[in-house]
Design an enzyme around this catalytic site. Structure first.
Site, short mmCIF file in Angstrom:
data_model
loop_
_atom_site.label_atom_id
_atom_site.label_comp_id
_atom_site.label_asym_id
_atom_site.label_seq_id
_atom_site.Cartn_x
_atom_site.Cartn_y
_atom_site.Cartn_z
N PRO A 159 0.81 -1.22 0.00
CA PRO A 159 0.00 0.00 0.00
C PRO A 159 0.85 1.28 0.00
CG PRO A 159 -0.60 -1.47 1.82
CD PRO A 159 0.73 -1.93 1.27
N GLU A 160 0.27 2.35 -0.57
CA GLU A 160 0.89 3.65 -0.57
C GLU A 160 0.08 4.58 0.33
OE1 GLU A 160 1.87 5.02 -4.53
OE2 GLU A 160 2.10 2.95 -5.25
N LYS A 203 4.00 5.94 4.93
CA LYS A 203 3.26 4.70 4.68
C LYS A 203 3.12 3.86 5.95
CE LYS A 203 5.20 4.47 -0.02
NZ LYS A 203 5.95 3.62 -0.97
N ARG A 249 10.94 -1.21 -11.41
CA ARG A 249 9.50 -1.03 -11.19
C ARG A 249 8.84 -0.61 -12.50
NH1 ARG A 249 8.28 -0.19 -5.86
NH2 ARG A 249 6.24 -0.92 -6.52
#
Length: 294
Positions: free
Chosen positions: A2-3, A61, A266
């Site tokens: 999650p961000e 985060k 990424r």
């Protein structure tokens, strides 16, 4: 993942525990890869049981359960961690249980499929030294001047630089791609080549994209891993402009095709027609797709 939007959604989801008292902390049996918990669960329980939850905070985060003595249980979900009040997606990946007493009573669960998440109990000085001092300004409040000051001389590609939590806290792979699209900036552009107007547009785009995502309780991607505190999916994935839309038509220019490249191992998604390396692209003046239109 999650961000920031997903972690902010977790924080808001467990807000009902504020004012409740911790009565037990335990580590359920788990045959999967053990996560990092420091100090030991036994030590955390010894220090936290009997404490009331004063507030829920977010640092980048990370989820912070702040106790009345100002110590904090710091949960970093990383790739697949979830902070829940409801039953978890499965019991085999349940990593920590915090049992509270209040009206109503709640159990906070930390679930992590891949086992990359971490839990720490930190006092205020430890929190400042090991977390706060290592993070850049929070992405929801960072200014264009701050971003330019921190990153403006870097030779890194702007997309890669935005993932650096010591530069700006909370932005990850997904929302970096989305914000760069909204601001009309090619993700391969070196930071030291960005113009002042581009820094201003980028900062505004980061704020707007993150707030939109929070409104929709984050993005649940095709693997279905991310869930909010009640184990429900987010919906912002329905409004992504470029992320995971390779070869699809650009929603803004309606002529370009979304391209996928790899940066720092990424995936990056962008529209070559709408995003350029220098100056202001004319298409940026056009309204971006509304979040009300998937």
């Amino acid at each position: 993942m999650p961000e920031l939007p997903e972690v902010e959604t977790m924080c808001r989801g467990i807000a009902p525990i504020v004012g409740q008292t911790i009565v037990q902390i335990n580590r359920p049996p788990c045959e999967r890869k053990a996560i990092s918990i420091k100090p030991s669960v036994k030590t955390i329980a010894k220090k936290a049981v009997g404490q009331k939850v004063q507030r829920i905070d977010r640092l980048g985060k990370r989820v912070l359960i702040v106790l009345e003595n100002e110590s904090a249980i710091v949960i970093e979900p990383r790739m697949t961690g979830l902070v829940l009040l409801a039953d978890p997606p499965s019991t085999e990946h349940l990593r920590l249980q915090i049992i509270l007493h209040g009206k109503p009573d709640h159990n906070v669960l930390f679930w992590d499929r891949r086992g990359l998440g971490t839990v720490q109990l930190l006092n205020p000085s430890e929190l400042k030294r090991s977390v706060i001092d290592r993070l850049g300004p929070d992405a929801l409040v960072a200014t264009a001047d701050q971003l330019k000051s921190i990153l403006g001389t870097s030779r890194r590609a702007i997309k890669v630089a935005l993932l650096d939590q010591s530069a700006i806290a909370g932005v990850g792979n997904l929302y970096a791609s989305e914000a760069l699209f909204v601001s009309g900036i090619d993700p391969r552009t070196r930071c030291d080549q960005l113009t002042k107007p581009q820094w201003q547009r980028l900062c505004s785009a980061i704020h707007s994209v993150l707030r939109e995502a929070i409104t929709h309780e984050g993005s649940t991607l095709s693997d279905g891993t991310y869930r909010n505190a009640l184990n429900d999916a987010g919906s912002y994935q329905n409004y992504h402009r470029v992320y995971d839309r390779a070869v699809q038509t650009c929603k803004r220019c309606q002529t370009g095709s979304i391209r996928r490249i790899v940066q720092a191992q990424r995936s990056t998604f962008f529209c070559p027609d709408c995003q350029q390396r220098r100056g202001k692209h004319a298409s940026v003046d056009a309204a971006s797709p509304s979040v009300d239109q998937p």
